[in-house]
Design an enzyme around this catalytic site. Structure first.
Site, PDB file in Angstrom:
ATOM      1  N   GLN A 148     -30.452 -14.055  45.678  1.00 23.99           N
ATOM      2  CA  GLN A 148     -30.989 -13.337  44.393  1.00 23.99           C
ATOM      3  C   GLN A 148     -31.488 -14.357  43.455  1.00 23.99           C
ATOM      4  OE1 GLN A 148     -28.413 -11.893  40.876  1.00 23.99           O
ATOM      5  NE2 GLN A 148     -28.850 -10.115  41.863  1.00 23.99           N
ATOM      6  N   TYR A 197     -30.771  -9.904  32.157  1.00 23.03           N
ATOM      7  CA  TYR A 197     -31.337 -10.957  32.047  1.00 23.03           C
ATOM      8  C   TYR A 197     -32.916 -10.960  31.870  1.00 23.03           C
ATOM      9  CZ  TYR A 197     -26.573 -11.867  33.555  1.00 23.03           C
ATOM     10  OH  TYR A 197     -25.406 -12.234  33.563  1.00 23.03           O
TER      11      TYR A 197
END
Length: 364
Positions: A102, A184
């Site tokens: 990721q 994020y």
């Protein structure tokens, strides 16, 4: 028994042995503050492969040092980190599972303590922290106000995602997942709650999604036609006027056109005050909505804790795969146990464990 959960799925040219996967889960265990994976990550990720998972996604792995959530996060911004991942990837492959990384940048939610540390908020330099950046000078509640990224800096972030994707492919990873969820950096651009820009990266949905779509398109160009690309989205901010399911479905369609293959659907993270109706499978309807409205391949995540529950999600068509986090932490062999509970005979039960199959009777 025929099981949808244990039916293989192929994305591009990669076939996954089942649809019961492990999502990214932060470990905050790069103890030297250098982003390097170590023995903890080998055993942590390797145990899920041994335990029968179809695919495993590493924790959020930063594309630049200042993109880490905490100073102890993993990174893949240099070749030494790439090389340190190779033994982990090799072990996972030796157990028959696939593994992805990721790729992440935490933006205004970077430079924070580990979840078990007593302090909260943004760390300062004396605590191994650093100044944070974001699409706009809008702080996450209780954190420092980020410095607004310039257009050249945004373009450099995209460059970093592409370079990290190439390193991931070189390390032997089977796929990459772009982290555009949980408040994020990419999510910060997507949500109108954290992005008030008036240039080409703000305002319209197309502009706010530009960093995601540009990253997907350029990673596809850099890694070739066969390398799967996933995107993790928060489908809703759970706040009025914020990011929502309809916008997620539209951006997922654009991302698929740019070269993405699967969308890992979570929610929340942009606002500390959001009221989230947490419960068993509470995010599955979001995955179903994005799948149906976007006509894309999705993964469901969020308090999926049992074999029958996971089976129903896939067999009903609400999602194409399920990501199970906490239950795999409790039992790294959850996939093997789920197969037994569903009456599925697997060919990939570890031979070393043949004296302790799930179906063995307990001696009197």
């Amino acid at each position: 028994m025929t099981s949808a959960l244990f039916t293989p799925i192929t994305l591009r040219t990669t076939t996954f042995r089942n649809r019961l996967w492990v999502p990214a889960m932060c470990q905050y265990s790069a103890e030297n503050f250098d982003g390097m994976p170590n023995d903890w990550h080998l055993v942590h990720l390797g145990s899920f492969a041994r335990g029968g998972a179809g695919a495993i996604i590493t924790e959020a792995t930063a594309v630049v040092p200042e993109g880490r959530i905490s100073p102890q996060d993993l990174g893949i911004w240099n070749d030494a980190q790439r090389d340190a991942f190779r033994p982990i990837v090799d072990f996972v492959h030796s157990q028959g599972a696939k593994i992805g990384v990721q790729l992440a940048h935490a933006g205004r939610k970077a430079s924070t303590p580990r979840t078990w540390d007593p302090q909260n908020g943004t760390l300062d330099e004396s605590q191994h922290g650093w100044p944070v950046v974001g699409p706009s000078a809008i702080a996450f509640e209780g954190y420092d106000t980020p410095r607004t990224l310039t257009v050249p800096e945004i373009e450099a972030v995209v460059d970093a995602f592409v370079a990290s994707a190439v390193r991931s492919q070189e390390a032997g990873f089977d796929l990459v997942e772009l982290h555009a969820a949980h408040g994020y950096l990419m999510h910060q651009f997507l949500s109108p709650l954290s992005n008030d820009r008036t240039d080409e990266y703000g305002g319209s949905l197309e502009n706010r999604a530009r960093i995601v779509i540009d990253s997907v398109r350029r990673i596809r160009e850099a890694t070739g036609p066969d390398f799967p690309i996933f995107v993790r989205f928060s489908a809703t901010d759970w706040v009025e006027g914020g990011w929502d399911e309809a916008s997620t479905a539209q951006v997922a369609r654009w991302a698929e056109e740019a070269g993405a293959d699967l969308f890992d659907i979570s929610s929340g993270g942009i606002a500390a005050t959001a009221s989230i109706p947490v419960g068993l499978g509470y995010q599955v309807p979001l995955a179903a909505s994005v799948k149906n409205d976007g006509d894309v391949t999705t993964g469901a995540v969020g308090l999926i804790v049992g074999a029958e529950q996971a089976e129903e999600i896939v067999s009903s068509g609400r999602a194409d795969v399920v990501f199970v986090g906490r239950e795999f932490l409790r039992d790294p062999h959850f996939a093997l146990r789920a197969a037994f509970e569903l009456g599925v005979d697997l060919s990939y039960y570890p031979q070393q464990y043949h004296r302790a199959p799930f179906h063995a009777p307990v001696p009197a």
